[in-house]
Design an enzyme around this catalytic site. Sequence first.
Site, PDB file in Angstrom:
ATOM      1  N   GLU A  24      18.852  22.292   0.658  1.00 42.59           N
ATOM      2  CA  GLU A  24      19.154  20.868   0.826  1.00 42.59           C
ATOM      3  C   GLU A  24      18.412  20.163  -0.294  1.00 42.59           C
ATOM      4  OE1 GLU A  24      18.735  17.232   1.089  1.00 42.59           O
ATOM      5  OE2 GLU A  24      17.423  17.596   2.811  1.00 42.59           O
ATOM      6  N   GLY A  39       4.805  30.220  -2.105  1.00 46.97           N
ATOM      7  CA  GLY A  39       6.237  30.008  -1.897  1.00 46.97           C
ATOM      8  C   GLY A  39       7.071  30.945  -2.744  1.00 46.97           C
TER       9      GLY A  39
END
Length: 488
Positions: free
Chosen positions: A258, A220
């Site tokens: 988010e 990631g």
Amino acid sequence: MGYFPDDTSALFIDGELRPTDGGTYPVVNPATGEQIGHAANGTPGDADAAIAAARRAYDTTDWTRDAAFRAHCLRQLHARLTSDLEEIRAVTIAEVGTSHTMTTGPQMEDPINGLLYWADLAEKFDYSENKGSHELMGITSRHEVRREGAGVVAAITPWNFPHQINFAKIGAALAAGCTVVLKPAPDTPWTGALLGVAAADTDLPAGVFNVVTSESNDPGQRLVDSPDVDVVSFTGSSATGRHIMASAAPTLKKVFLELGGKSAAIVLDDADLATACMMTAITCTLHAGQGCVFTTRLIVPREQLGEAIETTKGVMAGIVPGDPNDPGTMCGPIISPRQLERVSGYVELAKKEGGTIEIGGEVFDSPTGGGNWYTPTLISGLDPHSRVAQEEIFGPVLVILPHDGDDDAVRLANDNPYGLSGAVWGTDPDRIERAVRGMRTGTLSVNGGQYFGQDMPFGGVKQSGIGREMGEAGFEEFLEYKSIGYGV
């Protein structure tokens, strides 16, 4: 289809299911604590391969220019997934610990069906707009504004509602003409990996969609750092979101975040107190409280505090954590021993901060003989600025606070670094509207109304994030504007 478990120990890169040099790592059922299989332990090198494939697919194919074909592929993916719903359901319950009932809604079936929304939007969206002729410095030009896919998207997703969040990112990005590399959460790799298995049976061109699972966050990080990634769409903790923003800054990526929430349910003094307390208690304990939008602060009139505590305690007493395979279960297991320790730690902190544990506050005896379980918990007596009243816990823990009138209730709701969701309970429309206008939050429920839907923008303000997911607003997060002047 054979999702469970063999095919889910492979990565999906450049149109192929493939192994990784990183080997595999164990997948554990949070309801039992038992190892149920393995997932591919992708490496940064695998992330590089996926990025290269996505970059090539975006730069050299017609994917971003052919909306009808994109819609076709999304409908194919939907059909492939719906043909194996029961097998996907078994994977989801075993890996996520969510209840069977929730998989019929936001935990599985709703987001899979949402692919049809994205397919329809891909076809009907107006990607260009004629602005007419304009003159500047004696030159007449015809103006046109186009919207094009923003490029290669890194979708980095969490473990609590993996299907919902995976499809919100993947569906919108693919529909908009982007190519995607999905990095699922380490705790729930299978729900991401099975998308690669399904995609392999569609007409999606090689490289358009890729999945890299890993026990580590290193792949990631590689996605965030890479100059060949144009957009990072991340859902998770605010701390990780801040790290991603800083890491993406050198390459000036477009970043959607988010993040966390500590949402407040405001109960006005003319509300149905019993219903408000009941619904807030249920919401807070659904999926063991592991939802960023769940209302975890209950703000009630001071003169009704005692009644509210007793009512909420009574509701929570009837919510018994249970086996997620039981259709009657609402509150299942905590995802991992690490998260269980976090929840327990916050409850112990509440005692030190002067709070009273009205009910719960204990590790729960497992109904399955193992796993990670915690009792629904109500805490009163905390200062609104205490850590437990301010910070996201991500467990079935509700803090109840008194207010001294409508304005004070809104002030307490806003006196928090987050602004993801909230609720208002009342009778007088004018008072309700003042509270709705006053609350700084991205989503809001009034008297139990549901704001969530495929066509509804979702996201927060303040430290709850940047940008919106779902709806046309979420679709446009994956588009870039191109302004063109044609000489006439």
